[in-house]
Scaffold this motif. Structure first.
Motif, PDB file in Angstrom:
ATOM      1  N   ALA A 254       7.827  23.907  82.592  1.00  0.00           N
ATOM      2  CA  ALA A 254       7.748  23.900  81.131  1.00  0.00           C
ATOM      3  C   ALA A 254       6.753  22.624  80.810  1.00  0.00           C
ATOM      4  N   VAL A 255       5.629  23.459  79.960  1.00  0.00           N
ATOM      5  CA  VAL A 255       4.767  22.163  79.641  1.00  0.00           C
ATOM      6  C   VAL A 255       4.677  22.199  78.024  1.00  0.00           C
ATOM      7  N   ILE A 256       4.795  20.940  77.440  1.00  0.00           N
ATOM      8  CA  ILE A 256       5.027  20.768  76.048  1.00  0.00           C
ATOM      9  C   ILE A 256       3.742  19.967  75.611  1.00  0.00           C
ATOM     10  N   LEU A 257       3.109  20.761  74.594  1.00  0.00           N
ATOM     11  CA  LEU A 257       1.852  20.318  74.040  1.00  0.00           C
ATOM     12  C   LEU A 257       1.553  20.836  72.699  1.00  0.00           C
ATOM     13  N   PRO A 258       0.845  19.990  71.913  1.00  0.00           N
ATOM     14  CA  PRO A 258       0.589  20.181  70.458  1.00  0.00           C
ATOM     15  C   PRO A 258      -0.612  21.347  70.567  1.00  0.00           C
ATOM     16  N   VAL A 288       4.777  29.225  84.863  1.00  0.00           N
ATOM     17  CA  VAL A 288       4.464  28.099  83.803  1.00  0.00           C
ATOM     18  C   VAL A 288       4.691  28.609  82.453  1.00  0.00           C
ATOM     19  N   THR A 289       5.419  28.041  81.585  1.00  0.00           N
ATOM     20  CA  THR A 289       5.529  28.198  80.039  1.00  0.00           C
ATOM     21  C   THR A 289       5.067  27.374  79.307  1.00  0.00           C
ATOM     22  N   PHE A 290       4.243  27.270  78.533  1.00  0.00           N
ATOM     23  CA  PHE A 290       3.757  26.496  77.554  1.00  0.00           C
ATOM     24  C   PHE A 290       4.322  26.784  76.075  1.00  0.00           C
ATOM     25  N   TYR A 291       4.922  25.608  75.794  1.00  0.00           N
ATOM     26  CA  TYR A 291       5.474  25.395  74.324  1.00  0.00           C
ATOM     27  C   TYR A 291       4.545  24.611  73.435  1.00  0.00           C
ATOM     28  N   ASP A 292       4.503  24.885  72.264  1.00  0.00           N
ATOM     29  CA  ASP A 292       3.722  24.541  71.109  1.00  0.00           C
ATOM     30  C   ASP A 292       4.581  23.374  70.480  1.00  0.00           C
ATOM     31  N   SER A 293       4.741  22.081  70.459  1.00  0.00           N
ATOM     32  CA  SER A 293       5.206  21.141  69.905  1.00  0.00           C
ATOM     33  C   SER A 293       5.021  21.018  68.569  1.00  0.00           C
ATOM     34  N   ASN A 294       3.797  21.767  68.077  1.00  0.00           N
ATOM     35  CA  ASN A 294       3.392  21.730  66.553  1.00  0.00           C
ATOM     36  C   ASN A 294       4.305  22.688  65.731  1.00  0.00           C
ATOM     37  N   VAL A 295       4.961  23.530  66.688  1.00  0.00           N
ATOM     38  CA  VAL A 295       5.756  24.860  65.998  1.00  0.00           C
ATOM     39  C   VAL A 295       7.187  24.859  66.170  1.00  0.00           C
ATOM     40  N   LYS A 308      15.515  29.221  81.231  1.00  0.00           N
ATOM     41  CA  LYS A 308      14.540  29.708  82.084  1.00  0.00           C
ATOM     42  C   LYS A 308      14.874  29.031  83.596  1.00  0.00           C
ATOM     43  N   GLY A 309      15.743  28.325  83.546  1.00  0.00           N
ATOM     44  CA  GLY A 309      16.044  27.365  84.810  1.00  0.00           C
ATOM     45  C   GLY A 309      14.973  26.427  85.130  1.00  0.00           C
ATOM     46  N   THR A 310      14.322  25.953  84.174  1.00  0.00           N
ATOM     47  CA  THR A 310      13.139  24.872  84.404  1.00  0.00           C
ATOM     48  C   THR A 310      13.442  23.834  85.479  1.00  0.00           C
ATOM     49  N   ALA A 311      12.396  23.602  86.311  1.00  0.00           N
ATOM     50  CA  ALA A 311      12.889  22.568  87.243  1.00  0.00           C
ATOM     51  C   ALA A 311      11.863  21.291  87.013  1.00  0.00           C
ATOM     52  N   PHE A 312      10.970  21.507  86.104  1.00  0.00           N
ATOM     53  CA  PHE A 312      10.043  20.322  85.810  1.00  0.00           C
ATOM     54  C   PHE A 312       9.253  20.368  84.430  1.00  0.00           C
ATOM     55  N   ILE A 313       9.330  19.473  83.709  1.00  0.00           N
ATOM     56  CA  ILE A 313       8.571  19.156  82.404  1.00  0.00           C
ATOM     57  C   ILE A 313       7.246  18.441  82.598  1.00  0.00           C
ATOM     58  N   LEU A 314       6.161  19.227  82.168  1.00  0.00           N
ATOM     59  CA  LEU A 314       4.748  18.225  82.194  1.00  0.00           C
ATOM     60  C   LEU A 314       4.488  18.161  80.559  1.00  0.00           C
ATOM     61  N   GLY A 315       3.760  17.092  80.230  1.00  0.00           N
ATOM     62  CA  GLY A 315       3.089  17.066  78.942  1.00  0.00           C
ATOM     63  C   GLY A 315       3.979  15.999  78.257  1.00  0.00           C
ATOM     64  N   ALA A 316       4.095  16.382  76.990  1.00  0.00           N
ATOM     65  CA  ALA A 316       4.352  15.591  75.653  1.00  0.00           C
ATOM     66  C   ALA A 316       3.396  14.430  75.891  1.00  0.00           C
ATOM     67  N   VAL A 317       2.463  14.604  75.152  1.00  0.00           N
ATOM     68  CA  VAL A 317       1.222  13.930  75.405  1.00  0.00           C
ATOM     69  C   VAL A 317       1.220  12.748  73.883  1.00  0.00           C
ATOM     70  N   LEU A 318       1.773  13.342  72.881  1.00  0.00           N
ATOM     71  CA  LEU A 318       1.939  12.370  71.705  1.00  0.00           C
ATOM     72  C   LEU A 318       3.270  11.399  71.919  1.00  0.00           C
ATOM     73  N   LYS A 319       3.353  10.301  71.478  1.00  0.00           N
ATOM     74  CA  LYS A 319       4.350   9.372  71.635  1.00  0.00           C
ATOM     75  C   LYS A 319       5.459   9.996  70.938  1.00  0.00           C
ATOM     76  N   PRO A 320       5.413  10.643  69.560  1.00  0.00           N
ATOM     77  CA  PRO A 320       6.601  11.267  68.941  1.00  0.00           C
ATOM     78  C   PRO A 320       7.258  12.254  70.025  1.00  0.00           C
ATOM     79  N   GLU A 321       6.462  13.033  70.669  1.00  0.00           N
ATOM     80  CA  GLU A 321       6.921  14.046  71.431  1.00  0.00           C
ATOM     81  C   GLU A 321       7.584  13.502  72.695  1.00  0.00           C
TER      82      GLU A 321
END
Length: 556
Positions: A254-258, A288-295, A308-321
């Protein structure tokens, strides 16, 4: 016009460019007969640096006419090759350089020649895939090691090994069998060891290498493998031997990004491109699933990720995220791109903060045995934070703070040198934008070592602003200091990518490779992962990145 006894030598002609093009024009006009040829070389190089290739070609034509000695003819060929490089005529550049008798060049000119030749041959390999070019690059690099100062040796050695590894294990083994010189044997054997995927075996073989080749220059890399990062933050992780999660084929990420909104262009999109580029280069079969943290809210993202049985999270680039991710209490392992104060056991982070940038500078200057530095910093918040980060580490190790001389604007920057107490100071760290840093450096004593970091590097290699900072020690991620096909792919997708955008891309790219090697790095603290953002090691929950240090303004 009256001639001046300038006393220019070949070494001066191929040394750092420290003046403007106009000043070099004046130097040509006022030089005596003995020095004019060297002054013309400096002017031609200055023209090339500023992008005025037509004027540089006119100078080379004059050089060819005036050349009397074989050395002068060789000097003209080097400048001609440099023009060809800037026009991307690599074959012509290589042809010019092959005609140079490098054995007769004075030391500084020889260093310049071998630096340029290795660069040309490396780029020819990238174009053609011909491994003979790699061996020609190596031939220059192994000579260059003995021609550069101690600060540059590690950089040249790392680049030499990196080029040799491109030959592949089979060709390296063949070259090792053919080698009759222990120097060559050592280089080929080290490259074979270093490219091994078995981390435990690699470290043991490197230890044996030092015994087998006790006087080989590559021992400098072995002895320095961990020293810089140990100086920065000694590891006190009590769970060093505890197995950590690690990505593997078939996993869900899971990739968490704005990906929309005002942070999309500066953070979300470059991070997405970096992750996709890393996965493509690894050829790993992961989902890989991209999640829009702005939405989506963090709860919505994590609910979907858990289903989805996610094994790993990448991202969260902004401090609030990052804060929201931690507050959720998720147990999914994650690598994030920002630092917060409290980090749970299942999250690791890259530190892109200016505080860390300043600490890296302090570690480098301590490693270089600087005893009494001074800091010049813009009054902007990030620059002051970098100065604070420098002093946090310096005071921890040296038990004293380093004085900070601050300034408001570019025009104030140079003036700050005259009002700052420099008596007894042996070095300077500047944290400011490129224009401000150049203004400070030009006012400092010419023999004072100057250190710069990411804040002062706009990411435009061999630019006029970099030339203005010639001779300074510049520490930044390898990605920001070299031009590569991966970097070009970012510019193709985002032509206006600034330095921050470039660093986000590199961090995201490295996060993928770190996730696939997290446990390996944790189990073997002496090992490193060579990333775009630097040599990577795990220290507790911090993913440390050791910058590459170069001399600003040198050809590369």
């Amino acid at each position: 016009m009256q001639s001046a006894k300038t006393g220019l030598s070949t070494d001066t002609a191929f040394g750092p460019l420290t003046q403007s093009t106009a000043q070099y024009r004046q130097l040509v006009n006022t030089s005596d007969t003995d020095s004019q040829y060297q002054a013309m070389i400096l002017l031609a190089r200055s023209y090339i640096t500023s992008g005025d290739l037509a004027s540089a070609k006119a100078i080379v034509s004059e050089l060819n006419t005036l050349a009397i000695t074989p050395l002068q003819q060789d000097e003209a060929k080097i400048i001609s090759a440099l023009i060809n490089v800037n026009e991307n005529n690599l074959i012509e550049a290589a042809a010019s350089l092959e005609k140079v008798n490098a054995l007769t060049l004075p030391k500084q000119a020889a260093a310049y020649y071998h630096q340029l030749n290795s660069r040309v041959q490396s780029n020819l390999y990238k174009q053609s895939g011909n491994k003979d070019n790699l061996l020609k690059a190596y031939a220059s690099q192994k000579v260059l090691v003995d021609l550069v100062n101690d600060d540059s040796k590690k950089t040249v050695l790392n680049e030499t090994v990196k080029n040799l590894e491109l030959l592949g294990q089979n060709d390296l083994s063949l070259e090792l069998e053919r080698a009759t010189d222990p120097l060559d044997s050592g280089y080929f054997e080290y490259a074979i060891i270093n490219s091994s995927q078995n981390r435990g075996a690699k470290q043991e073989l490197l230890n044996q290498f030092a015994q087998k080749y006790p006087s080989h220059p590559l021992n400098l890399l072995i002895s320095a493998r961990t020293s810089a990062l140990e100086t920065l933050v000694p590891s006190t992780d009590p769970a060093a031997a505890t197995a950590l999660p690690q990505l593997k084929n078939g996993d869900e990420i899971a990739v968490i990004l704005p990906l929309s909104g005002r942070f999309a262009e500066m953070a979300g999109k470059p991070a997405q491109l970096g992750i996709l580029a890393a996965l493509k280069d690894r050829s790993e079969k992961v989902n890989v699933t991209f999640y829009d943290s702005n939405v989506l809210t963090m709860d919505q993202i994590l609910n979907a990720a858990n289903q989805k049985g996610t094994a790993f999270i990448l991202g969260a680039v902004l401090k609030p995220e990052v804060s929201d991710l931690i507050a959720s209490g998720t147990k999914i392992p994650a690598i994030v791109y920002n630092k917060v104060e409290t980090i749970p056991d299942n999250i690791w982070y890259f530190d892109l903060s200016p505080d860390y940038e300043g600490a890296l500078a302090a570690a480098k200057m301590m490693s270089d045995n600087r005893q009494a530095p001074v800091i010049f910093a813009s009054s902007a918040v990030d620059n002051q934070r970098a100065a604070h980060g420098f002093n946090q580490l310096w005071s921890k190790v040296k038990h004293q703070n380093v004085p900070v001389c601050s300034f408001e604007t570019v025009s104030d920057a140079g003036n700050s040198v005259t009002t700052c107490q420099l008596s007894g100071k042996d070095s300077a760290y500047i944290n400011a934008n490129a224009m401000e840093a150049a203004a400070v450096k030009t006012k400092l004593p010419g023999n004072m070592p100057v250190y710069l970091t990411a804040s002062s590097n706009p990411g435009l290699n061999n630019s006029s602003i970099e030339i203005a900072m010639s001779g300074a020690h510049l520490g930044d991620s390898p990605w920001m200091l070299t031009d590569t096909p991966i970097k070009q792919s970012l510019f193709n997708a985002m032509p206006k990518a600034n330095a921050f955008v470039q660093r986000v891309f590199a961090t995201a790219y490295d996060s993928v490779n770190t996730a696939f090697n997290l446990n390996n790095l944790n189990q073997n603290k002496a090992d490193v992962l060579h990333g775009l953002s630097g040599d990577i090691q795990i220290n507790g929950h911090l993913i440390e990145t050791a910058p590459l240090w170069i001399t600003a303004g040198s050809a590369r």
